[in-house]
Design a protein around this motif. Structure first.
Motif, PDB file in Angstrom:
ATOM      1  N   VAL A  14     -31.965  40.545  -9.162  1.00  0.00           N
ATOM      2  CA  VAL A  14     -30.785  40.666  -8.765  1.00  0.00           C
ATOM      3  C   VAL A  14     -30.006  41.932  -9.472  1.00  0.00           C
ATOM      4  CG1 VAL A  14     -28.387  39.410  -9.329  1.00  0.00           C
ATOM      5  CG2 VAL A  14     -30.460  37.985  -8.671  1.00  0.00           C
ATOM      6  N   ARG A  15     -29.158  42.498  -8.409  1.00  0.00           N
ATOM      7  CA  ARG A  15     -28.540  43.613  -8.988  1.00  0.00           C
ATOM      8  C   ARG A  15     -26.959  43.668  -9.327  1.00  0.00           C
ATOM      9  NH1 ARG A  15     -30.561  46.944  -5.751  1.00  0.00           N
ATOM     10  NH2 ARG A  15     -31.019  47.380  -5.110  1.00  0.00           N
ATOM     11  N   PRO A  16     -26.609  43.598 -10.542  1.00  0.00           N
ATOM     12  CA  PRO A  16     -25.118  43.621 -10.924  1.00  0.00           C
ATOM     13  C   PRO A  16     -24.441  44.694 -10.536  1.00  0.00           C
ATOM     14  CG  PRO A  16     -26.647  43.187 -13.062  1.00  0.00           C
ATOM     15  CD  PRO A  16     -27.265  43.480 -11.927  1.00  0.00           C
ATOM     16  N   VAL A  17     -23.355  44.512  -9.853  1.00  0.00           N
ATOM     17  CA  VAL A  17     -22.611  45.763  -9.207  1.00  0.00           C
ATOM     18  C   VAL A  17     -21.422  45.935  -9.961  1.00  0.00           C
ATOM     19  CG1 VAL A  17     -21.433  46.311  -7.011  1.00  0.00           C
ATOM     20  CG2 VAL A  17     -23.285  44.927  -6.936  1.00  0.00           C
ATOM     21  N   GLU A  18     -21.522  47.431 -10.309  1.00  0.00           N
ATOM     22  CA  GLU A  18     -20.177  48.230 -10.887  1.00  0.00           C
ATOM     23  C   GLU A  18     -19.674  48.944  -9.660  1.00  0.00           C
ATOM     24  OE1 GLU A  18     -19.148  47.392 -13.829  1.00  0.00           O
ATOM     25  OE2 GLU A  18     -20.727  46.238 -14.255  1.00  0.00           O
ATOM     26  N   VAL A  19     -18.399  48.591  -9.492  1.00  0.00           N
ATOM     27  CA  VAL A  19     -17.605  49.353  -8.318  1.00  0.00           C
ATOM     28  C   VAL A  19     -16.698  50.486  -9.021  1.00  0.00           C
ATOM     29  CG1 VAL A  19     -16.389  48.928  -6.282  1.00  0.00           C
ATOM     30  CG2 VAL A  19     -18.058  47.350  -7.030  1.00  0.00           C
ATOM     31  N   SER A  20     -16.916  51.577  -8.255  1.00  0.00           N
ATOM     32  CA  SER A  20     -16.081  52.642  -8.795  1.00  0.00           C
ATOM     33  C   SER A  20     -14.385  52.537  -8.465  1.00  0.00           C
ATOM     34  CB  SER A  20     -16.484  53.879  -8.266  1.00  0.00           C
ATOM     35  OG  SER A  20     -16.169  54.034  -6.885  1.00  0.00           O
ATOM     36  N   ASP A  21     -13.512  53.543  -8.901  1.00  0.00           N
ATOM     37  CA  ASP A  21     -12.413  53.430  -8.249  1.00  0.00           C
ATOM     38  C   ASP A  21     -12.151  53.827  -6.906  1.00  0.00           C
ATOM     39  OD1 ASP A  21     -11.331  52.978 -11.022  1.00  0.00           O
ATOM     40  OD2 ASP A  21     -10.983  54.941 -11.663  1.00  0.00           O
ATOM     41  N   ARG A  22     -13.035  54.335  -6.632  1.00  0.00           N
ATOM     42  CA  ARG A  22     -13.174  54.705  -4.961  1.00  0.00           C
ATOM     43  C   ARG A  22     -13.169  53.480  -4.338  1.00  0.00           C
ATOM     44  NH1 ARG A  22     -17.949  58.387  -3.299  1.00  0.00           N
ATOM     45  NH2 ARG A  22     -18.491  56.323  -2.619  1.00  0.00           N
ATOM     46  N   ALA A  23     -13.373  52.456  -4.468  1.00  0.00           N
ATOM     47  CA  ALA A  23     -13.295  50.993  -4.050  1.00  0.00           C
ATOM     48  C   ALA A  23     -11.712  50.687  -3.712  1.00  0.00           C
ATOM     49  CB  ALA A  23     -14.112  49.913  -4.829  1.00  0.00           C
ATOM     50  N   ARG A  24     -10.832  51.276  -4.433  1.00  0.00           N
ATOM     51  CA  ARG A  24      -9.482  50.808  -4.113  1.00  0.00           C
ATOM     52  C   ARG A  24      -9.064  51.314  -3.002  1.00  0.00           C
ATOM     53  NH1 ARG A  24      -6.757  47.730  -7.173  1.00  0.00           N
ATOM     54  NH2 ARG A  24      -7.072  46.771  -9.112  1.00  0.00           N
ATOM     55  N   ALA A  58      -3.440  43.748  -2.103  1.00  0.00           N
ATOM     56  CA  ALA A  58      -3.550  45.090  -2.981  1.00  0.00           C
ATOM     57  C   ALA A  58      -4.364  46.060  -2.132  1.00  0.00           C
ATOM     58  CB  ALA A  58      -4.054  44.892  -4.198  1.00  0.00           C
ATOM     59  N   HIS A  59      -5.479  45.549  -1.286  1.00  0.00           N
ATOM     60  CA  HIS A  59      -6.414  46.427  -0.580  1.00  0.00           C
ATOM     61  C   HIS A  59      -5.993  46.560   0.906  1.00  0.00           C
ATOM     62  CE1 HIS A  59      -9.630  46.757  -4.106  1.00  0.00           C
ATOM     63  NE2 HIS A  59      -8.946  45.753  -4.512  1.00  0.00           N
ATOM     64  N   GLU A  60      -4.952  46.115   1.181  1.00  0.00           N
ATOM     65  CA  GLU A  60      -4.757  46.133   2.658  1.00  0.00           C
ATOM     66  C   GLU A  60      -4.828  47.610   3.385  1.00  0.00           C
ATOM     67  OE1 GLU A  60      -4.147  45.176   6.056  1.00  0.00           O
ATOM     68  OE2 GLU A  60      -3.674  43.554   4.694  1.00  0.00           O
ATOM     69  N   ASP A  61      -5.785  47.202   4.391  1.00  0.00           N
ATOM     70  CA  ASP A  61      -5.996  48.602   5.027  1.00  0.00           C
ATOM     71  C   ASP A  61      -5.364  48.533   6.508  1.00  0.00           C
ATOM     72  OD1 ASP A  61      -7.809  46.879   6.084  1.00  0.00           O
ATOM     73  OD2 ASP A  61      -9.494  48.372   6.348  1.00  0.00           O
ATOM     74  N   GLU A  93     -18.288  49.883  -0.037  1.00  0.00           N
ATOM     75  CA  GLU A  93     -17.965  50.055  -1.315  1.00  0.00           C
ATOM     76  C   GLU A  93     -16.540  49.659  -1.628  1.00  0.00           C
ATOM     77  OE1 GLU A  93     -17.858  52.971  -5.183  1.00  0.00           O
ATOM     78  OE2 GLU A  93     -18.214  53.730  -3.148  1.00  0.00           O
ATOM     79  N   TRP A  94     -15.557  49.614  -0.793  1.00  0.00           N
ATOM     80  CA  TRP A  94     -14.227  49.254  -0.583  1.00  0.00           C
ATOM     81  C   TRP A  94     -14.343  47.846  -0.655  1.00  0.00           C
ATOM     82  CZ3 TRP A  94     -11.907  46.787   3.488  1.00  0.00           C
ATOM     83  CH2 TRP A  94     -10.720  46.650   3.394  1.00  0.00           C
ATOM     84  N   PHE A  95     -14.960  47.169   0.356  1.00  0.00           N
ATOM     85  CA  PHE A  95     -15.177  45.686   0.253  1.00  0.00           C
ATOM     86  C   PHE A  95     -15.615  45.025  -0.956  1.00  0.00           C
ATOM     87  CE2 PHE A  95     -17.182  41.681   1.327  1.00  0.00           C
ATOM     88  CZ  PHE A  95     -16.163  41.230   2.002  1.00  0.00           C
ATOM     89  N   ALA A  96     -16.547  45.633  -1.502  1.00  0.00           N
ATOM     90  CA  ALA A  96     -17.210  45.308  -2.886  1.00  0.00           C
ATOM     91  C   ALA A  96     -16.217  45.381  -3.928  1.00  0.00           C
ATOM     92  CB  ALA A  96     -18.726  46.108  -2.983  1.00  0.00           C
ATOM     93  N   GLY A  97     -15.547  46.458  -3.824  1.00  0.00           N
ATOM     94  CA  GLY A  97     -14.412  46.407  -4.719  1.00  0.00           C
ATOM     95  C   GLY A  97     -13.485  45.171  -4.869  1.00  0.00           C
ATOM     96  N   GLN A  98     -13.000  44.536  -3.706  1.00  0.00           N
ATOM     97  CA  GLN A  98     -12.368  43.436  -3.494  1.00  0.00           C
ATOM     98  C   GLN A  98     -12.897  42.222  -4.145  1.00  0.00           C
ATOM     99  OE1 GLN A  98     -10.009  42.587  -0.071  1.00  0.00           O
ATOM    100  NE2 GLN A  98     -10.833  44.542   0.696  1.00  0.00           N
ATOM    101  N   VAL A  99     -14.146  42.085  -3.644  1.00  0.00           N
ATOM    102  CA  VAL A  99     -15.186  40.934  -3.918  1.00  0.00           C
ATOM    103  C   VAL A  99     -15.269  41.046  -5.523  1.00  0.00           C
ATOM    104  CG1 VAL A  99     -17.310  39.748  -3.806  1.00  0.00           C
ATOM    105  CG2 VAL A  99     -16.063  40.601  -1.882  1.00  0.00           C
ATOM    106  N   GLY A 100     -15.639  42.165  -6.025  1.00  0.00           N
ATOM    107  CA  GLY A 100     -15.681  42.152  -7.503  1.00  0.00           C
ATOM    108  C   GLY A 100     -14.545  41.925  -8.512  1.00  0.00           C
ATOM    109  N   GLU A 101     -13.280  42.395  -7.607  1.00  0.00           N
ATOM    110  CA  GLU A 101     -12.119  41.815  -8.649  1.00  0.00           C
ATOM    111  C   GLU A 101     -11.955  40.260  -8.305  1.00  0.00           C
ATOM    112  OE1 GLU A 101      -8.218  43.860  -7.659  1.00  0.00           O
ATOM    113  OE2 GLU A 101      -9.472  45.491  -6.742  1.00  0.00           O
TER     114      GLU A 101
END
Length: 152
Positions: A14-24, A58-61, A93-101
């Motif tokens: 399993v790979r723990p995911v760290e998402v960058s600020d770009r994900a926002r 907050a992530h509305e696109d 990565e943008w979607f992963a940022g939402q899920v990570g939050e």
């Protein structure tokens, strides 16, 4: 999948995911690209559902966020939040940022239950990955071969 969400596999594969600020930042819209099919769900309580709604807002696109489906009203004790969309690889990565939050939303009562869920992410080139939302984290691993029928 490794390029989009880098990280090291642990002993369980399993790979723990760290998402960058770009994900926002909302994903770029380009005329051509590689697509990823994302489908899955989260389980939470009513209080956590409010936090999930705020994260989505907050992530509305005005495009990919249309894939979220949430209950109109709370039914019993578990709220189920669904996502299903084909998104460009550049939006992963943008979607992963939402899920990570969402994974980091704290427990809201004495039971201590965190948000949990499962997503299958099928990449046109790299194949399918399983995203597990558990223990306050987003964990990524190769999907089980039993899910191949979804990629035809």
């Amino acid at each position: 999948m490794t390029e989009a969400l880098p990280g090291r596999l642990d002993d369980d594969g399993v790979r723990p995911v760290e998402v960058s600020d770009r994900a926002r930042t909302a994903p770029e819209r380009t005329p051509m690209g590689v697509y990823v099919s994302v489908r899955g769900w989260l389980e939470c309580d009513g209080t956590q559902l409010g936090a999930v709604r705020r994260i989505v807002a907050a992530h509305e696109d005005e495009h990919y966020n249309g894939g979220w489906g949430m209950p109109r009203r709370h039914v019993n004790w578990t709220c189920y939040v669904f996502y299903g969309a084909d998104i460009r690889e550049s939006g992963l990565e943008w979607f992963a940022g939402q899920v990570g939050e969402m994974a980091r939303i704290p427990a809201s009562d004495e039971d201590g239950d965190l948000v949990r869920g499962l997503f299958l992410v099928s990449h046109e080139i790299d194949g399918t990955a399983e995203w597990q939302v558990r223990d306050g984290r987003l964990l990524v691993s190769p999907a089980d071969g039993r899910h191949r029928y979804l990629d035809v």
